[in-house]
Design a protein around this motif. Structure first.
Motif, PDB file in Angstrom:
ATOM      1  N   GLY A 183       0.788  -1.231   0.000  1.00 58.18           N
ATOM      2  CA  GLY A 183       0.000   0.000   0.000  1.00 58.18           C
ATOM      3  C   GLY A 183       0.815   1.272   0.000  1.00 58.18           C
ATOM      4  O   GLY A 183       0.251   2.369   0.123  1.00 58.18           O
ATOM      5  N   ALA A 186      -0.029   3.894  -2.826  1.00 53.40           N
ATOM      6  CA  ALA A 186      -1.376   4.440  -2.617  1.00 53.40           C
ATOM      7  C   ALA A 186      -1.377   5.456  -1.473  1.00 53.40           C
ATOM      8  O   ALA A 186      -1.956   6.552  -1.597  1.00 53.40           O
ATOM      9  CB  ALA A 186      -2.357   3.309  -2.323  1.00 53.40           C
ATOM     10  N   SER A 189       0.483   8.597  -2.504  1.00 56.39           N
ATOM     11  CA  SER A 189      -0.328   9.361  -3.460  1.00 56.39           C
ATOM     12  C   SER A 189      -1.403  10.159  -2.732  1.00 56.39           C
ATOM     13  O   SER A 189      -1.686  11.314  -3.085  1.00 56.39           O
ATOM     14  CB  SER A 189      -0.970   8.427  -4.490  1.00 56.39           C
ATOM     15  N   ILE A 190      -2.002   9.556  -1.705  1.00 57.32           N
ATOM     16  CA  ILE A 190      -3.004  10.258  -0.896  1.00 57.32           C
ATOM     17  C   ILE A 190      -2.376  11.463  -0.197  1.00 57.32           C
ATOM     18  O   ILE A 190      -2.978  12.552  -0.124  1.00 57.32           O
ATOM     19  CB  ILE A 190      -3.639   9.303   0.129  1.00 57.32           C
TER      20      ILE A 190
END
Length: 337
Positions: A183, A186, A189-190
């Motif tokens: 993860g 992800a 990126s958040i």
């Protein structure tokens, strides 16, 4: 005899800095505001010419990189602005605006040239695709002082991976990725999306209070976003791998660990929480926010390199590997030899 020689060498290298200290002391002894402008010009000449030239001749036959001349020039320029009256700063302003950027461009161009040569040499000597960051560190070690080595190389690598390297390499034998099922990307990126939204809102609020502060904070946020973007792009470019003697773990250009098989007690497939101990670390830069699917236990405490050369101690390490079973099998094969 060698001790005397070392003391003489240190004394020789100290000469430019002793001259610099002497100039600073002189500026406080003499009121430059009321003194003739010729004295200010003479001090500027010493700061921008005499001291850098003296520094050049004291280091040219030593292991100190010639690129350290640029920080010395910057230091002399800053001191000049601090001690020279504003009315007599014309030559300092000219040097800052026109000459100093030229030195910086030459330095960066020289580093890029040396990195390219080293990269091509690595590519020539190996059948595998060479690692850009390794070539960069090897090159910078020859031309950048050690305290600035990792930060300087990291900044260049972030730009390279972020904006110039797009195609991901194919995994070779005994190479392993962690970005496909993990993860990390992800979550990172958040964080970038949060930085973008928060920066926009905060900028609108702060600009009503102080324009300069608003733009400074926005610039810092943009810089942080670029850093994270470069990290995301570097992750698939730098897979972890196993060789005959050790495991090499990589988390983009931020974290890197070399674990000799001789120091591995055991490795297990597990996603359970790591022990609440100072020496139990998650290899991800996100720490406990990120997941792991393997735990490596060491016989004795070791250190891995974090971003900007930060040293992180560990004895238990949680890592994520996409090909976890293959990774464990490969490690156990080495441990059982």
């Amino acid at each position: 005899m060698s001790l005397i020689f070392n003391h003489l060498r240190i004394l020789k290298i100290s000469i430019p800095f002793l001259l610099l200290i002497g100039i600073v002391i002189l500026s406080y002894k003499i009121d430059l505001h009321s003194a003739d402008s010729i004295l200010s010009k003479a001090i500027i000449f010493d700061l921008l010419i005499t001291i850098p030239v003296a520094y050049f001749f004291t280091i040219r036959k030593t292991k100190i990189p010639l690129t350290t001349l640029v920080p010395v020039l910057i230091l002399c320029t800053v001191i000049g602005f601090l001690i020279i009256p504003e009315k007599n700063q014309y030559y300092l302003q000219f040097f800052k605006v026109y000459a100093l950027p030229v030195f910086e461009i030459v330095l960066i161009s020289y580093v890029i040239y040396k990195v390219r040569i080293a990269f091509l040499q690595l590519k020539k000597n190996t059948s595998d695709t060479p690692d850009f960051y390794e070539a960069l560190l090897k090159t910078c070690k020859e031309i950048i002082p050690n305290p600035f080595l990792k930060p300087f190389a990291a900044e260049i690598a972030i730009i390279y991976y972020g904006f110039f390297k797009w195609k991901s390499p194919e995994l070779k034998v005994n190479q392993f990725s962690f970005h496909k099922s993990g993860g990390s990307i992800a979550l990172l990126s958040i964080i970038i999306l949060l930085i973008i939204s928060e920066t926009f809102i905060l900028h609108i609020l702060l600009v009503k209070w102080n324009v300069a502060v608003a733009w400074i904070l926005s610039a810092l946020s943009i810089y942080s976003g670029i850093q994270i973007f470069g990290l995301i792009k570097s992750i698939p470019q730098r897979p972890s791998y196993i060789d005959e003697e050790k495991i090499v773990l990589r988390y983009g250009v931020f974290n890197e660990a070399e674990i000799p098989f001789s120091n591995i007690e055991s490795i297990e497939i597990s996603s359970r929480d790591l022990p609440e101990e100072k020496t139990a670390k998650n290899f991800s830069v996100l720490g406990k926010l990120d997941s792991h699917n393997l735990i490596i236990h060491l016989k004795k405490e070791a250190v891995f390199n974090g971003y900007y050369g930060l040293k992180i101690k560990y004895r238990t390490l949680g890592i994520f590997i996409d090909q976890k079973q293959e990774f464990v099998n490969a490690v156990n094969d080495k441990l059982n030899v």
